[in-house]
Design a protein around this motif. Structure first.
Motif: not given
Length: 256
Positions: A214-215, A221-222, A182, A218-219
């Motif tokens: 999920a975190s 995708i960002r 991450q 999301s990373q």
């Protein structure tokens, strides 16, 4: 189903440097290869425990993919025990062997259609492998499927302080961020732009919270990875979900 066991990917007579290869009956053509990296907190686990999963994936695909299950070095409480990045280096060597070397029935594999499937600590290794500039055959990797994975070591310790016992066996605290997919995913690795990600967590997993998965999704995708899917549903326990046909279906549908 032909199964080729104990294929050495490093010629050193170390059983931790071997893999098993599962091929569909009467296979023909150019098959995608799923490479499974087991979990076990970087300290336990063995490819011999993954037969049901490997055979289940081949059967669920109706013979349209092959599976390799790899061993890698594990950390122990001894002075000469390996630590990070030795586990990562072993898995990289195994993947590069499967892409570029000769082994039984390797002619059935499309070496440009490789998928990494990692569970728990294995999901950590699979993700780290493609998000860092260390894999020579990155162009051959089409997708990463992380299951009940560990992606953020500092974040995991915040959720589960007791996990410091096994994390400190495998990592020096100074490595926590650089060894966390991450954290390194905050900078997009251009050679990995094509890779698809499927991040799965069972709602019944009591060892790794779905928020951890999920975190990470999301990373990704960002950061700009274009094909990232997160699936959270109850497919059993942390280890039990690996033998769940619903999980097998998700995994085989991901492979193209």
């Amino acid at each position: 189903m032909p199964i080729y066991k104990d294929i050495a990917y490093i010629a050193d007579d170390n059983p931790r440097h071997t893999l098993d290869f599962y091929v569909p009956d009467q296979a023909s053509g150019s098959l995608p290869l799923v490479i499974f990296i087991h979990g076990g907190s970087w300290r336990t686990g063995d490819k011999s425990e993954c037969t049901v999963l490997a055979q289940g994936l081949v059967s669920q695909s109706q013979g349209k993919l092959a599976v390799a299950v790899i061993n890698y070095g594990l950390s122990q409480r001894t002075l000469d025990s390996i630590r990070h990045p030795a586990h990562l280096h072993d898995t990289i060597k195994a993947v590069q062997f499967l892409v570029s070397s000769d082994y039984p029935d390797n002619h059935l594999i499309n070496r440009n259609n490789i998928y990494l499937l990692g569970h728990s600590a294995g999901a950590h290794l699979a993700s780290l492998m493609v998000l860092s500039d260390q894999l020579d055959c990155i162009a051959s990797i089409r997708g990463v499927l992380g299951v009940g994975g560990i992606y953020d070591i500092p974040g995991l310790l915040e959720l589960y302080p007791d996990y410091a016992d096994f994390i400190d066996m495998a990592f020096d605290p100074a490595q926590y961020q650089e060894a966390s997919p991450q954290h390194i995913a905050t900078c997009k690795y251009a050679d990995a732009e094509h890779i698809r990600f499927l991040i799965i967590n069972s709602a019944g997993d009591s060892l790794i919270a779905a928020t951890h998965a999920a975190s990470f999704a999301s990373q990704l995708i960002r950061t700009g990875y274009n094909d990232v899917e997160l699936v959270v549903r109850d497919m059993g326990s942390h280890f039990g979900m690996l033998d769940n046909e619903e999980f097998w279906k998700l995994a085989t549908n991901f492979v193209q």
